[in-house]
Scaffold this motif. Sequence first.
Motif, PDB file in Angstrom:
ATOM      1  N   VAL A  96      70.183 -70.880 -56.448  1.00 45.19           N
ATOM      2  CA  VAL A  96      69.468 -71.073 -57.596  1.00 45.19           C
ATOM      3  C   VAL A  96      69.905 -70.119 -58.328  1.00 45.19           C
ATOM      4  O   VAL A  96      69.570 -69.678 -59.156  1.00 45.19           O
ATOM      5  CB  VAL A  96      68.496 -69.688 -56.948  1.00 45.19           C
ATOM      6  CG1 VAL A  96      67.060 -68.947 -56.976  1.00 45.19           C
ATOM      7  CG2 VAL A  96      67.886 -70.774 -55.406  1.00 45.19           C
ATOM      8  N   TRP A  97      71.175 -69.923 -57.739  1.00 40.86           N
ATOM      9  CA  TRP A  97      71.860 -69.065 -59.015  1.00 40.86           C
ATOM     10  C   TRP A  97      72.586 -69.046 -60.105  1.00 40.86           C
ATOM     11  O   TRP A  97      72.488 -69.163 -61.092  1.00 40.86           O
ATOM     12  CB  TRP A  97      73.169 -68.509 -58.736  1.00 40.86           C
ATOM     13  CG  TRP A  97      72.885 -67.237 -57.156  1.00 40.86           C
ATOM     14  CD1 TRP A  97      71.680 -66.947 -57.060  1.00 40.86           C
ATOM     15  CD2 TRP A  97      74.104 -66.707 -56.074  1.00 40.86           C
ATOM     16  NE1 TRP A  97      71.425 -65.477 -56.254  1.00 40.86           N
ATOM     17  CE2 TRP A  97      73.635 -65.608 -55.046  1.00 40.86           C
ATOM     18  CE3 TRP A  97      75.346 -66.444 -56.737  1.00 40.86           C
ATOM     19  CZ2 TRP A  97      74.376 -65.180 -54.398  1.00 40.86           C
ATOM     20  CZ3 TRP A  97      75.680 -66.317 -55.683  1.00 40.86           C
ATOM     21  CH2 TRP A  97      75.375 -65.454 -54.702  1.00 40.86           C
ATOM     22  N   ILE A 112      65.246 -70.603 -49.770  1.00 40.84           N
ATOM     23  CA  ILE A 112      65.483 -70.283 -50.888  1.00 40.84           C
ATOM     24  C   ILE A 112      64.013 -70.567 -51.988  1.00 40.84           C
ATOM     25  O   ILE A 112      64.509 -69.869 -52.748  1.00 40.84           O
ATOM     26  CB  ILE A 112      66.273 -71.743 -50.412  1.00 40.84           C
ATOM     27  CG1 ILE A 112      67.385 -71.894 -50.585  1.00 40.84           C
ATOM     28  CG2 ILE A 112      66.190 -72.585 -52.514  1.00 40.84           C
ATOM     29  CD1 ILE A 112      69.187 -71.444 -51.260  1.00 40.84           C
ATOM     30  N   GLU A 113      63.065 -71.378 -51.802  1.00 42.89           N
ATOM     31  CA  GLU A 113      62.030 -70.760 -52.563  1.00 42.89           C
ATOM     32  C   GLU A 113      61.392 -69.989 -52.620  1.00 42.89           C
ATOM     33  O   GLU A 113      61.179 -69.341 -53.607  1.00 42.89           O
ATOM     34  CB  GLU A 113      60.841 -72.183 -51.882  1.00 42.89           C
ATOM     35  CG  GLU A 113      61.352 -73.667 -52.076  1.00 42.89           C
ATOM     36  CD  GLU A 113      61.735 -74.107 -53.136  1.00 42.89           C
ATOM     37  OE1 GLU A 113      60.624 -74.189 -54.464  1.00 42.89           O
ATOM     38  OE2 GLU A 113      62.462 -75.078 -53.306  1.00 42.89           O
ATOM     39  N   LYS A 149      63.445 -67.424 -54.990  1.00 46.51           N
ATOM     40  CA  LYS A 149      63.584 -67.675 -55.906  1.00 46.51           C
ATOM     41  C   LYS A 149      63.700 -67.276 -57.203  1.00 46.51           C
ATOM     42  O   LYS A 149      64.235 -65.990 -57.634  1.00 46.51           O
ATOM     43  CB  LYS A 149      63.018 -68.592 -56.760  1.00 46.51           C
ATOM     44  CG  LYS A 149      64.250 -69.789 -57.462  1.00 46.51           C
ATOM     45  CD  LYS A 149      63.853 -71.536 -57.565  1.00 46.51           C
ATOM     46  CE  LYS A 149      64.014 -72.298 -57.143  1.00 46.51           C
ATOM     47  NZ  LYS A 149      63.581 -73.434 -57.248  1.00 46.51           N
ATOM     48  N   THR A 180      64.628 -63.778 -59.475  1.00 47.72           N
ATOM     49  CA  THR A 180      65.119 -63.535 -60.656  1.00 47.72           C
ATOM     50  C   THR A 180      63.901 -62.567 -61.463  1.00 47.72           C
ATOM     51  O   THR A 180      65.194 -62.524 -62.604  1.00 47.72           O
ATOM     52  CB  THR A 180      64.097 -64.657 -61.714  1.00 47.72           C
ATOM     53  OG1 THR A 180      64.586 -65.960 -60.690  1.00 47.72           O
ATOM     54  CG2 THR A 180      64.486 -65.183 -62.515  1.00 47.72           C
TER      55      THR A 180
END
Lengths: 743, 160
Positions: free
Chosen positions: A260-261, A295-296, A299, A303
């Motif tokens: 993600v990063w 993770i999804e 996200k 952000t």
Amino acid sequence: MHENEELVREFLIESCENLDRLDRDLVELEKDPGNRERLSSIFRTIHTIKGTCGFLGFTRLEAVTHIGENLLCRVRSLELRLDEEITTGLLAMVDAVRRILASIEQTGEEPDDDHTGLIAELTRLHALPATGTREPDAVGPPSPAPRDVVPARPPESAPASDAPLAADAVPTLSGGCGGADREGDHGPALRDSSLRVDVILLDKLMNLVGELVLARNQILQFTATQIDSSFIGATGRLNLVTSELQEGVMKTRMQPIGNVWSKFPRIVRDLATQCRKQVRIEMEGRETDLDKTIIEAIKDPLTHIVRNAIDHGIETPDDRLAAGKPADGLLRLRAFHEGGQINIEISDDGAGIDAAKVRAKAIQRGIVTAEQAATMTDHDAVSLVFIPGFSTAEQVTNVSGRGVGMDVVKTNIEKIGGQVDIQTAAGEGTTLRIKIPLTLAIIPALMVASGGERYAIPQVSLLELVRLEGEQARHGIERIQDALFYRLRGNLLPLAYLHRELGLTPAGQTEDLVNIVVLKADGRQFGLVVEEIHDTEEIVVKPLSKQLKGIAVFAGATIMGDGKVALILDVPGIAQRAGVVSGTKDHAPTAAQHAAGESGADTQTLLLFQVGDRERMAIPLHLVSRLEEFPSTSIERSGTREVVQYRNDILPIISLSKFFSGEQPAAPEMRQVIVFSESGQVVGLEVERILDIVSEQVVVRRRCHRPGVLGTAVIQQRVTDLLDVHAVLRAVEPDVLEVAGAA
Amino acid sequence: MSTTPSLSAAATGSRQFSTFYVDGLYFGVEVLKVQELIRYQDMTRVPLAPGVIRGLINLRGQIVTAIDMRRRLDMHEPPADRLPMNVVVRTDDGAVSLLVDEIGDVVDVQQEQFEAAPETIRGRANDLVTGVYKMTGRLLLVLDVERAVSVERPGARAAA
């Protein structure tokens, strides 16, 4: 460099797959040029490759894909028709891209091939007059080299307006590739060492492992009754292997948070340019693994936080220098495991959040009153940014500042069982700390029973267990009208009975034993009374079918060791149903209470009651020892006073209505009495009605000189007087207080 | 759910139905929609759920909601000593078990035996029966599985 190596590898795997599809798509598209979906897919693929290679510093690749993208853009906007010539050009570009990627995979560098010819050809195609119009003016003048154009542009903006690239710019691009890792010589085996697996298959494996875990639990239960040592040994091994298998399969679903990063450096760079700021990004713990579903889910919130930090947090270089800080702002992302949870911290060394500004804004927006704001701690005030509709941005920028965001961040993170906290120091920066569970599929849960059925309570909501026996069980639970409470270390804990909330008949409940499961929901505590408390177990969460999805008190179901199904309780849902946390969520107090729940200050639990015909009054609940109802017939007189026999004692009763207005209203059949106890002395205050119990931040609006009244506040949107119990007692029962004072 | 087999079956004019009884009525569900037939299973009650949902059963690790067809059809409660059987059907939302009195055979029916559901069928059955096959000696009611398993929202019911 190590981080880059990983990124490059991911980029290669992804791009190779995409290129294969690209070939197919292009060929199909040539046959069916009107297929916009396919065209968009091609466009996206090229755009992705271009964006990533720009970030990784592969300048040749970027140059080739950039012109390809421009060409595709004209095709997409129907200016050019995708004929054979253009398709050939695009396919040649795909081939070139593939060659470059192969070279990167083998040597870690771009090849020295000359792409001038290809770029010139693509540029020519791009400059073709629009289909139908054939006007030579359809394209603008040449622009500078792609290196200057591409990074300055935000990724979303369509390249349609971009002028074609001058072919002669390309030879000036050096063959050296800044971001490429020279040590990354992994050879062609790279693609074989990892493979993509369908998530559905992984989910299925996860389910099967769940079944295995259940079967294992069953066998272990059975083993406890066996004495055959070889059988016990075998089940021991089964146990071990199952646990390892479970761990292994869980790991297949794990992805490093770095995935993600990895897009953040680009976002940060674009945003910083847009906001005219200088920002450096640092990451620590990119390899920290998280379940894919989590993770999804994080996200977007992440952000958003990053955008906020740059837009609001970090100051402009001039301001920073003036404040004695380096011109470069620092944005730091940090992730680590701790106690079965993942911690993610996003900190900046910017201006921090000014608590005074937040207060002012919150008052202006009507989120809190001036008095409330004044009594808030700075931490509570800053936490107001999580309330919907709040934004401190002085002006709305197109980056952030529309007043949506932080509340969404909070909601999204809480949805997956996480928590967010904000720490800030004016002039030094802000840190957002997120705690989230490792996985959602298998969770530890406490098993309880009520009404003859077992239920699972997710451990994340669990605070402690309280067991009351004998005398404690009979008298430890106190009642204020229908609401029940237990005094947990001096604080009143609202109680809910699980069987009542579920509409079940209790099976074999005894008076002598009360099991309280102390839970937290929406940042508040409450006690759930259950009949039995069993062990904690690892349970596999399964969703409920659509027929049952509307029942808010259940979060899912699971299969127990004995093969029976047990429902998983949704703790916030139960709390809501039982009314132990406020049902209509008034966001401001909730957030404040949330913060207060952690700092243990500010919010008061108040008992509301009615005195006389219409006066609303309140006292802090912790002063109240009990609420009682006495039939009028049991009231006796002693001198001028009314008294009642109460627990082998004589309880003097003071009518508040008489105290305040001098006249006693007609005595009802049942008299409502609030019992206070001071150093062993008890006094009852009679009121007309008990109204409610609320937890609110009380701000005294107006001091009052009426004896017996501390002041006036607005509680539940109504004017309420705060009773000064001591003043009343002093006036009516001076001896009680003397004793109390002496003690 | 797959259309190909039923199309080919339609071509030959013959279809297969798995049959069962609910309060004396003879129902059929297309064989392809039936996952399995099993005898009574222990169930976990779901408090606050609509009455037609009898509970959850563990079908080899799969959690399946059991719907009482007598209640679904507004029929009499069964005698307490008789345990219902499970007809596990495939639906858009996964497997659901229909609790029925008794399980019948799998029967072949011919297209010419079919007739649309007579409007005189009373009560709930009217909504759930899509048609009737006139078999020798009795009528086979074709059950609309999707409709049978769509139970009103528990929230709506609780409010009523």
